[in-house]
Design a protein around this motif. Structure first.
Motif, PDB file in Angstrom:
ATOM      1  N   HIS A   1     -22.483  78.168 -10.244  1.00 45.63           N
ATOM      2  CA  HIS A   1     -21.800  77.117 -10.992  1.00 45.63           C
ATOM      3  C   HIS A   1     -20.288  77.230 -10.797  1.00 45.63           C
ATOM      4  N   ALA A   2     -19.764  78.440 -10.800  1.00 45.16           N
ATOM      5  CA  ALA A   2     -18.319  78.645 -10.731  1.00 45.16           C
ATOM      6  C   ALA A   2     -17.718  78.072  -9.454  1.00 45.16           C
ATOM      7  N   VAL A   3     -18.389  78.255  -8.306  1.00 45.02           N
ATOM      8  CA  VAL A   3     -17.790  77.778  -7.054  1.00 45.02           C
ATOM      9  C   VAL A   3     -17.672  76.256  -7.044  1.00 45.02           C
ATOM     10  N   ARG A   4     -18.546  75.583  -7.772  1.00 46.19           N
ATOM     11  CA  ARG A   4     -18.495  74.116  -7.795  1.00 46.19           C
ATOM     12  C   ARG A   4     -17.398  73.592  -8.714  1.00 46.19           C
ATOM     13  N   GLU A   5     -16.791  74.491  -9.487  1.00 47.60           N
ATOM     14  CA  GLU A   5     -15.690  74.099 -10.359  1.00 47.60           C
ATOM     15  C   GLU A   5     -14.332  74.332  -9.703  1.00 47.60           C
ATOM     16  N   HIS A   6     -14.325  74.992  -8.545  1.00 44.57           N
ATOM     17  CA  HIS A   6     -13.071  75.281  -7.849  1.00 44.57           C
ATOM     18  C   HIS A   6     -12.822  74.245  -6.761  1.00 44.57           C
ATOM     19  N   ARG A   7     -11.559  73.893  -6.559  1.00 42.54           N
ATOM     20  CA  ARG A   7     -11.200  72.973  -5.484  1.00 42.54           C
ATOM     21  C   ARG A   7     -10.811  73.782  -4.243  1.00 42.54           C
ATOM     22  N   HIS A   8     -11.748  74.601  -3.799  1.00 46.06           N
ATOM     23  CA  HIS A   8     -11.562  75.409  -2.598  1.00 46.06           C
ATOM     24  C   HIS A   8     -12.856  75.371  -1.790  1.00 46.06           C
ATOM     25  N   CYS A   9     -12.739  75.696  -0.502  1.00 50.39           N
ATOM     26  CA  CYS A   9     -13.927  75.808   0.346  1.00 50.39           C
ATOM     27  C   CYS A   9     -14.506  77.208   0.165  1.00 50.39           C
ATOM     28  N   ILE A  10     -15.678  77.299  -0.445  1.00 53.81           N
ATOM     29  CA  ILE A  10     -16.278  78.598  -0.761  1.00 53.81           C
ATOM     30  C   ILE A  10     -17.742  78.597  -0.336  1.00 53.81           C
ATOM     31  N   ASP A  11     -18.152  79.673   0.335  1.00 50.54           N
ATOM     32  CA  ASP A  11     -19.556  79.884   0.693  1.00 50.54           C
ATOM     33  C   ASP A  11     -20.027  81.187   0.064  1.00 50.54           C
ATOM     34  N   LEU A  12     -21.149  81.125  -0.653  1.00 49.42           N
ATOM     35  CA  LEU A  12     -21.791  82.329  -1.169  1.00 49.42           C
ATOM     36  C   LEU A  12     -22.987  82.632  -0.266  1.00 49.42           C
ATOM     37  N   VAL A  13     -22.987  83.817   0.330  1.00 52.69           N
ATOM     38  CA  VAL A  13     -23.999  84.181   1.317  1.00 52.69           C
ATOM     39  C   VAL A  13     -24.705  85.460   0.881  1.00 52.69           C
ATOM     40  N   ARG A  14     -26.017  85.367   0.712  1.00 52.49           N
ATOM     41  CA  ARG A  14     -26.830  86.519   0.334  1.00 52.49           C
ATOM     42  C   ARG A  14     -27.345  87.203   1.599  1.00 52.49           C
ATOM     43  N   TYR A  15     -27.248  88.530   1.638  1.00 56.68           N
ATOM     44  CA  TYR A  15     -27.781  89.270   2.783  1.00 56.68           C
ATOM     45  C   TYR A  15     -28.967  90.117   2.345  1.00 56.68           C
ATOM     46  N   ARG A  16     -29.825  90.455   3.286  1.00 59.31           N
ATOM     47  CA  ARG A  16     -30.899  91.426   3.081  1.00 59.31           C
ATOM     48  C   ARG A  16     -31.208  92.106   4.416  1.00 59.31           C
ATOM     49  N   PHE A  17     -31.432  93.400   4.363  1.00 53.81           N
ATOM     50  CA  PHE A  17     -31.949  94.133   5.514  1.00 53.81           C
ATOM     51  C   PHE A  17     -33.462  94.203   5.397  1.00 53.81           C
ATOM     52  N   TYR A  18     -34.135  94.067   6.541  1.00 57.36           N
ATOM     53  CA  TYR A  18     -35.589  94.184   6.601  1.00 57.36           C
ATOM     54  C   TYR A  18     -35.934  95.243   7.642  1.00 57.36           C
ATOM     55  N   GLY A  19     -36.497  96.345   7.185  1.00 59.10           N
ATOM     56  CA  GLY A  19     -36.792  97.434   8.098  1.00 59.10           C
ATOM     57  C   GLY A  19     -35.511  97.956   8.715  1.00 59.10           C
ATOM     58  N   GLN A  20     -35.600  98.377   9.983  1.00 63.63           N
ATOM     59  CA  GLN A  20     -34.441  98.955  10.648  1.00 63.63           C
ATOM     60  C   GLN A  20     -33.795  98.002  11.649  1.00 63.63           C
ATOM     61  N   GLN A  21     -34.431  96.849  11.901  1.00 64.15           N
ATOM     62  CA  GLN A  21     -33.935  96.004  12.985  1.00 64.15           C
ATOM     63  C   GLN A  21     -33.624  94.571  12.586  1.00 64.15           C
ATOM     64  N   LEU A  22     -33.933  94.184  11.371  1.00 58.06           N
ATOM     65  CA  LEU A  22     -33.738  92.795  10.977  1.00 58.06           C
ATOM     66  C   LEU A  22     -32.762  92.686   9.813  1.00 58.06           C
ATOM     67  N   VAL A  23     -31.939  91.644   9.859  1.00 51.32           N
ATOM     68  CA  VAL A  23     -31.045  91.333   8.746  1.00 51.32           C
ATOM     69  C   VAL A  23     -31.084  89.826   8.530  1.00 51.32           C
ATOM     70  N   GLY A  24     -31.115  89.414   7.280  1.00 48.61           N
ATOM     71  CA  GLY A  24     -31.151  87.998   6.950  1.00 48.61           C
ATOM     72  C   GLY A  24     -29.911  87.571   6.189  1.00 48.61           C
ATOM     73  N   LEU A  25     -29.412  86.360   6.476  1.00 48.82           N
ATOM     74  CA  LEU A  25     -28.315  85.758   5.735  1.00 48.82           C
ATOM     75  C   LEU A  25     -28.795  84.426   5.178  1.00 48.82           C
ATOM     76  N   GLU A  26     -28.539  84.195   3.917  1.00 46.48           N
ATOM     77  CA  GLU A  26     -28.980  82.966   3.252  1.00 46.48           C
ATOM     78  C   GLU A  26     -27.825  82.365   2.469  1.00 46.48           C
ATOM     79  N   THR A  27     -27.497  81.107   2.743  1.00 42.70           N
ATOM     80  CA  THR A  27     -26.438  80.436   1.994  1.00 42.70           C
ATOM     81  C   THR A  27     -26.958  80.048   0.624  1.00 42.70           C
ATOM     82  N   VAL A  28     -26.365  80.621  -0.407  1.00 37.68           N
ATOM     83  CA  VAL A  28     -26.777  80.367  -1.781  1.00 37.68           C
ATOM     84  C   VAL A  28     -26.066  79.137  -2.338  1.00 37.68           C
ATOM     85  N   ALA A  29     -24.787  78.989  -2.019  1.00 40.14           N
ATOM     86  CA  ALA A  29     -24.008  77.831  -2.458  1.00 40.14           C
ATOM     87  C   ALA A  29     -22.872  77.629  -1.475  1.00 40.14           C
TER      88      ALA A  29
END
Length: 297
Positions: A137-165
């Motif tokens: 909610h907070a990023v949508r109240e700011h007049r700035h370009c903001i990306d919230l990105v969630r990361y996760r590691f999977y095992g030893q060889q995979l990493v995921g990035l997901e745009t949350v907002a």
């Protein structure tokens, strides 16, 4: 926490690959800085950049995105309520030290890149293990370009990035259709008649591909992105509209007069596949290509 589940299949069996956070925050930072252009669509400029004795801080990463906008990247291992405010603190410093950033870009990326830095829409990218609904909610109240990105590691060889907002600084990615159509009409207003209508239809089509799309403008093209650009639309010409996609030209089956491989050729925007649109029928033919590029972004 992300609801994504990842499974490994082997010999007819299926085993879930459990997600995990990094051992330390630096593991995430070092990985992304080493592959920043591939992972975030941002060219790396500096790491752990000191903001001087008065400001008294260190910016995790500085970069320049595909549309020549300055970028501050902040990392957190898990969930941290202060990551957005901390990032905005550094973004404000950056805006007050444009010449200093320009020198950094020139030293790292060259004089040509430094001359193209676009200060109208600097970005903050926060990469963290997770975010709260209050963060979103907070990023949508700011007049700035903001990306919230969630990361996760999977095992030893995979990493995921997901745009949350993701917000552009003017309207949120989930802005109303009325605001989207108004902006599309302004872009299309450079042309007349059929081409103006086609440009507005392309804008509506690209924005309709998903809820996580943001749109940025400059005088040479309009970029549509998730975390990275997936489509760039040039101002309408008299008889056609050019769209550049991040799809692999070798895998799309090129059609003379409709699609063209522009790998290594100079053009406005980003992407190696040029799509030439002259009518609503061409737009219908291009929909699968648009989705292919969106999925790959």
């Amino acid at each position: 926490m992300s609801g994504l589940k990842l499974f490994h299949t082997m010999n007819g069996n299926v085993a879930e690959v459990a997600p995990r956070l990094a051992e330390v925050e630096a593991d995430v930072q070092h990985l992304i800085e080493a592959h920043m252009e591939t992972m975030l669509g941002v060219r790396f400029v500096a790491s752990e950049y000191g903001t001087g004795p008065v400001h008294g801080g260190r910016i995790d990463s500085l970069g320049l995105d595909e549309n020549d906008a300055p970028v501050v990247v902040e990392y957190k291992r898990g969930t941290d309520a202060g990551v957005i405010n901390q990032g905005l603190f550094y973004l404000a410093w950056l805006m007050d030290h444009r010449a200093e950033f320009g020198h950094l870009v020139r030293a790292r990326l060259g004089a040509a890149a430094a001359s193209r830095v676009r200060w109208s829409a600097p970005r903050l990218i926060c990469v963290a293990g997770d975010f709260t609904r209050y963060d979103e909610h907070a990023v949508r109240e700011h007049r700035h370009c903001i990306d919230l990105v969630r990361y996760r590691f999977y095992g030893q060889q995979l990493v995921g990035l997901e745009t949350v907002a993701s917000v552009t600084g003017q309207t949120a990615a989930s802005g109303t259709g009325r605001r989207r159509r108004a902006a599309g009409a302004a872009h299309a207003g450079r042309a007349q008649g059929a081409m103006a209508e086609l440009a507005a239809a392309v804008d509506e089509t690209l924005l309709g591909l998903g809820p996580d799309i943001t749109r940025t403008e400059n005088r040479l093209y309009r970029a549509y992105r998730r975390l990275r650009n997936f489509a760039c639309v040039c101002p309408p010409q008299k008889t056609k509209l050019l769209v550049y996609l991040k799809a692999d030209p070798k895998e799309t089956g090129l059609v003379p007069g409709f699609t063209r491989d522009v790998t290594g050729l100079g053009h406005h925007g980003t992407g190696d596949l040029e799509v030439q649109l002259r009518s609503e029928r061409d737009l219908e033919r291009a929909r699968d290509l648009f989705r292919l590029s969106y999925t790959a972004a």
